[in-house]
Write a protein that holds these residues in place. Structure first.
Motif, PDB file in Angstrom:
ATOM      1  N   ALA A 190       0.834  -1.207   0.000  1.00 35.58           N
ATOM      2  CA  ALA A 190       0.000   0.000   0.000  1.00 35.58           C
ATOM      3  C   ALA A 190       0.869   1.258   0.000  1.00 35.58           C
ATOM      4  O   ALA A 190       0.559   2.225  -0.707  1.00 35.58           O
ATOM      5  CB  ALA A 190      -0.942  -0.009   1.198  1.00 35.58           C
ATOM      6  N   CYS A 191       1.943   1.245   0.760  1.00 31.63           N
ATOM      7  CA  CYS A 191       2.850   2.399   0.787  1.00 31.63           C
ATOM      8  C   CYS A 191       3.521   2.605  -0.571  1.00 31.63           C
ATOM      9  O   CYS A 191       3.653   3.737  -1.035  1.00 31.63           O
ATOM     10  CB  CYS A 191       3.899   2.215   1.878  1.00 31.63           C
ATOM     11  SG  CYS A 191       3.239   2.377   3.541  1.00 31.63           S
ATOM     12  N   GLN A 192       3.898   1.503  -1.192  1.00 36.28           N
ATOM     13  CA  GLN A 192       4.523   1.599  -2.508  1.00 36.28           C
ATOM     14  C   GLN A 192       3.530   2.146  -3.532  1.00 36.28           C
ATOM     15  O   GLN A 192       3.858   3.016  -4.329  1.00 36.28           O
ATOM     16  CB  GLN A 192       5.053   0.246  -2.950  1.00 36.28           C
ATOM     17  CG  GLN A 192       5.803   0.300  -4.256  1.00 36.28           C
ATOM     18  CD  GLN A 192       6.375  -1.050  -4.654  1.00 36.28           C
ATOM     19  OE1 GLN A 192       6.007  -2.078  -4.109  1.00 36.28           O
ATOM     20  NE2 GLN A 192       7.273  -1.032  -5.608  1.00 36.28           N
ATOM     21  N   ARG A 193       2.313   1.633  -3.501  1.00 38.03           N
ATOM     22  CA  ARG A 193       1.287   2.125  -4.431  1.00 38.03           C
ATOM     23  C   ARG A 193       0.996   3.594  -4.200  1.00 38.03           C
ATOM     24  O   ARG A 193       0.805   4.348  -5.153  1.00 38.03           O
ATOM     25  CB  ARG A 193      -0.003   1.321  -4.277  1.00 38.03           C
ATOM     26  CG  ARG A 193       0.038  -0.005  -4.949  1.00 38.03           C
ATOM     27  CD  ARG A 193      -1.365  -0.590  -5.028  1.00 38.03           C
ATOM     28  NE  ARG A 193      -1.299  -1.912  -5.577  1.00 38.03           N
ATOM     29  CZ  ARG A 193      -1.637  -3.012  -4.930  1.00 38.03           C
ATOM     30  NH1 ARG A 193      -2.100  -2.942  -3.696  1.00 38.03           N
ATOM     31  NH2 ARG A 193      -1.542  -4.181  -5.504  1.00 38.03           N
ATOM     32  N   ALA A 194       0.925   4.004  -2.948  1.00 44.31           N
ATOM     33  CA  ALA A 194       0.612   5.397  -2.620  1.00 44.31           C
ATOM     34  C   ALA A 194       1.647   6.344  -3.204  1.00 44.31           C
ATOM     35  O   ALA A 194       1.316   7.473  -3.575  1.00 44.31           O
ATOM     36  CB  ALA A 194       0.520   5.571  -1.110  1.00 44.31           C
ATOM     37  N   SER A 195       2.871   5.886  -3.315  1.00 39.24           N
ATOM     38  CA  SER A 195       3.917   6.741  -3.871  1.00 39.24           C
ATOM     39  C   SER A 195       3.718   6.992  -5.362  1.00 39.24           C
ATOM     40  O   SER A 195       4.307   7.903  -5.918  1.00 39.24           O
ATOM     41  CB  SER A 195       5.294   6.129  -3.613  1.00 39.24           C
ATOM     42  OG  SER A 195       5.496   4.981  -4.410  1.00 39.24           O
TER      43      SER A 195
ATOM     44  N   GLY B  59       0.687   7.655  -6.643  1.00 37.81           N
ATOM     45  CA  GLY B  59      -0.467   8.539  -6.821  1.00 37.81           C
ATOM     46  C   GLY B  59      -1.794   7.828  -6.598  1.00 37.81           C
ATOM     47  O   GLY B  59      -1.861   6.614  -6.404  1.00 37.81           O
ATOM     48  N   TRP B  60      -2.854   8.616  -6.634  1.00 36.11           N
ATOM     49  CA  TRP B  60      -4.184   8.115  -6.297  1.00 36.11           C
ATOM     50  C   TRP B  60      -4.708   7.071  -7.277  1.00 36.11           C
ATOM     51  O   TRP B  60      -5.574   6.268  -6.925  1.00 36.11           O
ATOM     52  CB  TRP B  60      -5.177   9.272  -6.184  1.00 36.11           C
ATOM     53  CG  TRP B  60      -5.464   9.944  -7.499  1.00 36.11           C
ATOM     54  CD1 TRP B  60      -4.799  10.996  -8.043  1.00 36.11           C
ATOM     55  CD2 TRP B  60      -6.474   9.587  -8.428  1.00 36.11           C
ATOM     56  NE1 TRP B  60      -5.321  11.321  -9.265  1.00 36.11           N
ATOM     57  CE2 TRP B  60      -6.367  10.461  -9.525  1.00 36.11           C
ATOM     58  CE3 TRP B  60      -7.463   8.607  -8.455  1.00 36.11           C
ATOM     59  CZ2 TRP B  60      -7.203  10.395 -10.627  1.00 36.11           C
ATOM     60  CZ3 TRP B  60      -8.297   8.551  -9.559  1.00 36.11           C
ATOM     61  CH2 TRP B  60      -8.168   9.436 -10.628  1.00 36.11           C
ATOM     62  N   THR B  61      -4.200   7.014  -8.488  1.00 34.99           N
ATOM     63  CA  THR B  61      -4.721   6.060  -9.473  1.00 34.99           C
ATOM     64  C   THR B  61      -4.371   4.609  -9.133  1.00 34.99           C
ATOM     65  O   THR B  61      -4.965   3.685  -9.689  1.00 34.99           O
ATOM     66  CB  THR B  61      -4.200   6.374 -10.891  1.00 34.99           C
ATOM     67  OG1 THR B  61      -2.767   6.345 -10.874  1.00 34.99           O
ATOM     68  CG2 THR B  61      -4.688   7.725 -11.368  1.00 34.99           C
ATOM     69  N   THR B  62      -3.442   4.420  -8.230  1.00 33.49           N
ATOM     70  CA  THR B  62      -3.058   3.060  -7.836  1.00 33.49           C
ATOM     71  C   THR B  62      -3.734   2.625  -6.533  1.00 33.49           C
ATOM     72  O   THR B  62      -3.466   1.535  -6.036  1.00 33.49           O
ATOM     73  CB  THR B  62      -1.530   2.943  -7.667  1.00 33.49           C
ATOM     74  OG1 THR B  62      -1.106   3.852  -6.661  1.00 33.49           O
ATOM     75  CG2 THR B  62      -0.822   3.224  -8.980  1.00 33.49           C
TER      76      THR B  62
ATOM     77  N   ASP C 112      -7.083  -3.307  -0.471  1.00 38.24           N
ATOM     78  CA  ASP C 112      -5.922  -3.185   0.416  1.00 38.24           C
ATOM     79  C   ASP C 112      -6.296  -2.443   1.693  1.00 38.24           C
ATOM     80  O   ASP C 112      -5.909  -2.842   2.786  1.00 38.24           O
ATOM     81  CB  ASP C 112      -4.786  -2.426  -0.273  1.00 38.24           C
ATOM     82  CG  ASP C 112      -4.120  -3.209  -1.381  1.00 38.24           C
ATOM     83  OD1 ASP C 112      -4.320  -4.437  -1.448  1.00 38.24           O
ATOM     84  OD2 ASP C 112      -3.395  -2.578  -2.177  1.00 38.24           O
ATOM     85  N   GLU C 113      -7.040  -1.373   1.544  1.00 38.60           N
ATOM     86  CA  GLU C 113      -7.444  -0.585   2.703  1.00 38.60           C
ATOM     87  C   GLU C 113      -8.352  -1.391   3.629  1.00 38.60           C
ATOM     88  O   GLU C 113      -8.225  -1.313   4.857  1.00 38.60           O
ATOM     89  CB  GLU C 113      -8.136   0.696   2.253  1.00 38.60           C
ATOM     90  CG  GLU C 113      -7.188   1.643   1.535  1.00 38.60           C
ATOM     91  CD  GLU C 113      -7.883   2.847   0.933  1.00 38.60           C
ATOM     92  OE1 GLU C 113      -9.030   3.156   1.326  1.00 38.60           O
ATOM     93  OE2 GLU C 113      -7.273   3.492   0.066  1.00 38.60           O
ATOM     94  N   THR C 114      -9.245  -2.185   3.050  1.00 36.75           N
ATOM     95  CA  THR C 114     -10.138  -3.028   3.841  1.00 36.75           C
ATOM     96  C   THR C 114      -9.344  -4.079   4.599  1.00 36.75           C
ATOM     97  O   THR C 114      -9.566  -4.306   5.792  1.00 36.75           O
ATOM     98  CB  THR C 114     -11.190  -3.692   2.933  1.00 36.75           C
ATOM     99  OG1 THR C 114     -11.921  -2.671   2.262  1.00 36.75           O
ATOM    100  CG2 THR C 114     -12.141  -4.560   3.733  1.00 36.75           C
TER     101      THR C 114
END
Length: 91
Positions: A38-43, A45-48, A53-55
């Motif tokens: 999730a941290c990697q995706r967040a880097s 941007g919002w499209t990822t 994952d959040e659930t």
């Protein structure tokens, strides 16, 4: 308590120590890996962003008091090895 929560609770409070601790180690592993992803995706941007994952992070985060002792990689690995040996004796 939902069905999933009840099943999870039954496993993390199981009387069989090897099963209980193995499941707790698995939950720690899954949480830590999901958090890193999730941290990697967040880097990127919002499209990822992934709601799943959040659930998952929310659900496993709510269970932190069961698995937090297994944040230590060595302890987690040892519990998983004991669990795998125990479970595979019937396989």
């Amino acid at each position: 308590m939902s069905g999933r929560a009840a099943r999870t609770h039954a496993l993390v409070t199981c009387d069989d120590e090897i099963i209980r601790e193995g499941i707790r180690a698995m939950l720690a592993d899954r949480y830590l890996n999901a958090k890193a992803e999730a941290c990697q995706r967040a880097s990127h941007g919002w499209t990822t962003r992934q709601i799943a994952d959040e659930t998952l992070l929310s659900h496993l985060g709510n269970l932190r008091h069961y698995w937090e002792a297994y944040a230590d990689p060595q302890k987690r690995r040892e519990a998983r090895e004991r669990f795998d040996q125990y479970a595979y004796q019937w396989y």
